[in-house]
Scaffold this motif. Structure first.
Motif, PDB file in Angstrom:
ATOM      1  N   SER A 114      11.497 -24.477  20.079  1.00  0.00           N
ATOM      2  CA  SER A 114      11.166 -23.699  21.268  1.00  0.00           C
ATOM      3  C   SER A 114       9.943 -22.817  21.017  1.00  0.00           C
ATOM      4  CB  SER A 114      12.360 -22.830  21.675  1.00  0.00           C
ATOM      5  OG  SER A 114      12.627 -21.898  20.651  1.00  0.00           O
ATOM      6  N   ARG A 115       9.429 -22.260  22.083  1.00  0.00           N
ATOM      7  CA  ARG A 115       8.366 -21.266  22.078  1.00  0.00           C
ATOM      8  C   ARG A 115       7.137 -21.667  21.270  1.00  0.00           C
ATOM      9  NH1 ARG A 115       7.108 -16.794  19.050  1.00  0.00           N
ATOM     10  NH2 ARG A 115       5.712 -15.412  20.156  1.00  0.00           N
ATOM     11  N   THR A 116       6.167 -22.167  21.971  1.00  0.00           N
ATOM     12  CA  THR A 116       4.898 -22.465  21.328  1.00  0.00           C
ATOM     13  C   THR A 116       4.013 -21.222  21.356  1.00  0.00           C
ATOM     14  OG1 THR A 116       3.950 -23.269  23.397  1.00  0.00           O
ATOM     15  CG2 THR A 116       4.982 -24.901  21.949  1.00  0.00           C
ATOM     16  N   MET A 117       3.038 -21.209  20.459  1.00  0.00           N
ATOM     17  CA  MET A 117       2.085 -20.110  20.377  1.00  0.00           C
ATOM     18  C   MET A 117       0.694 -20.687  20.588  1.00  0.00           C
ATOM     19  SD  MET A 117       3.641 -18.089  17.094  1.00  0.00           S
ATOM     20  CE  MET A 117       3.723 -19.528  16.063  1.00  0.00           C
ATOM     21  N   PHE A 118      -0.217 -19.858  21.044  1.00  0.00           N
ATOM     22  CA  PHE A 118      -1.577 -20.298  21.318  1.00  0.00           C
ATOM     23  C   PHE A 118      -2.551 -19.384  20.600  1.00  0.00           C
ATOM     24  CE2 PHE A 118      -5.432 -20.016  23.968  1.00  0.00           C
ATOM     25  CZ  PHE A 118      -5.827 -21.344  23.927  1.00  0.00           C
ATOM     26  N   VAL A 119      -3.576 -19.988  20.009  1.00  0.00           N
ATOM     27  CA  VAL A 119      -4.638 -19.216  19.374  1.00  0.00           C
ATOM     28  C   VAL A 119      -5.972 -19.868  19.709  1.00  0.00           C
ATOM     29  CG1 VAL A 119      -4.503 -20.441  17.155  1.00  0.00           C
ATOM     30  CG2 VAL A 119      -5.423 -18.129  17.236  1.00  0.00           C
ATOM     31  N   LEU A 120      -6.950 -19.043  19.982  1.00  0.00           N
ATOM     32  CA  LEU A 120      -8.301 -19.505  20.306  1.00  0.00           C
ATOM     33  C   LEU A 120      -9.231 -18.963  19.231  1.00  0.00           C
ATOM     34  CD1 LEU A 120     -10.018 -21.003  22.410  1.00  0.00           C
ATOM     35  CD2 LEU A 120     -10.306 -18.838  23.572  1.00  0.00           C
ATOM     36  N   VAL A 121      -9.873 -19.879  18.498  1.00  0.00           N
ATOM     37  CA  VAL A 121     -10.786 -19.500  17.415  1.00  0.00           C
ATOM     38  C   VAL A 121     -12.188 -19.929  17.820  1.00  0.00           C
ATOM     39  CG1 VAL A 121     -11.275 -19.696  14.952  1.00  0.00           C
ATOM     40  CG2 VAL A 121      -8.923 -19.936  15.765  1.00  0.00           C
TER      41      VAL A 121
END
Length: 152
Positions: A114-121
């Motif tokens: 469950s629960r995905t995370m998002f990161v923008l580099v």
């Protein structure tokens, strides 16, 4: 065998705006479409605004307990460090995007479904300015393209 990559993110307004952009587009759409079709579309403004602010804080300002502030990769694992100090081993989802000057990574903790995370580099060659050191950004991008195991 690849060497360890430690990429520390820095706060970036540009990354926050890019992360909030889908929610901002939804807000503009509901403002434009509501008079022509249904005023009920105006109900989307508040939730979309809240989500835009949360994405800006999480991905741009690196605030909040779920904000990813660093990424580390070893031979076959990727871990992320959260703003609250917690470290998690993650898998990269197939919907992530790798570009020449940016990485938009959707991460799923390895210990749960469950629960995905998002990161923008953002790299230094992007139009918006970098939020990560260029050499570490390039090394991580190459590791993601060539050296990582299969995605989730």
């Amino acid at each position: 065998m690849s060497s360890r990559i430690e990429l520390r993110l820095s706060p970036s307004r540009a990354a926050g705006i890019l992360a909030a952009l889908p929610w901002l587009v939804l807000m503009v759409f509901s403002l434009v479409a509501a008079p022509a079709s249904s005023l009920w579309l105006l109900l989307l403004l508040a939730p979309a605004g809240i989500m835009a602010v949360r994405q800006f804080q999480r991905c741009g300002l690196l605030q909040g307990p779920g904000a990813i502030v660093a990424l580390q990769s070893d031979a076959d694992t990727l871990t992320c460090q959260l703003a609250n100090g917690e470290t998690r081993t993650v898998r990269i989802c197939g919907s992530s995007s790798l570009g020449a000057s940016f990485l938009a990574l959707k991460l799923r903790p390895a210990d749960t479904t469950s629960r995905t995370m998002f990161v923008l580099v953002l790299g230094a060659s992007s139009l918006f300015g970098a939020n990560a050191p260029e050499t570490d950004f390039r090394r991580l991008r190459m590791w993601l393209r060539a050296g990582r195991p299969t995605t989730a």
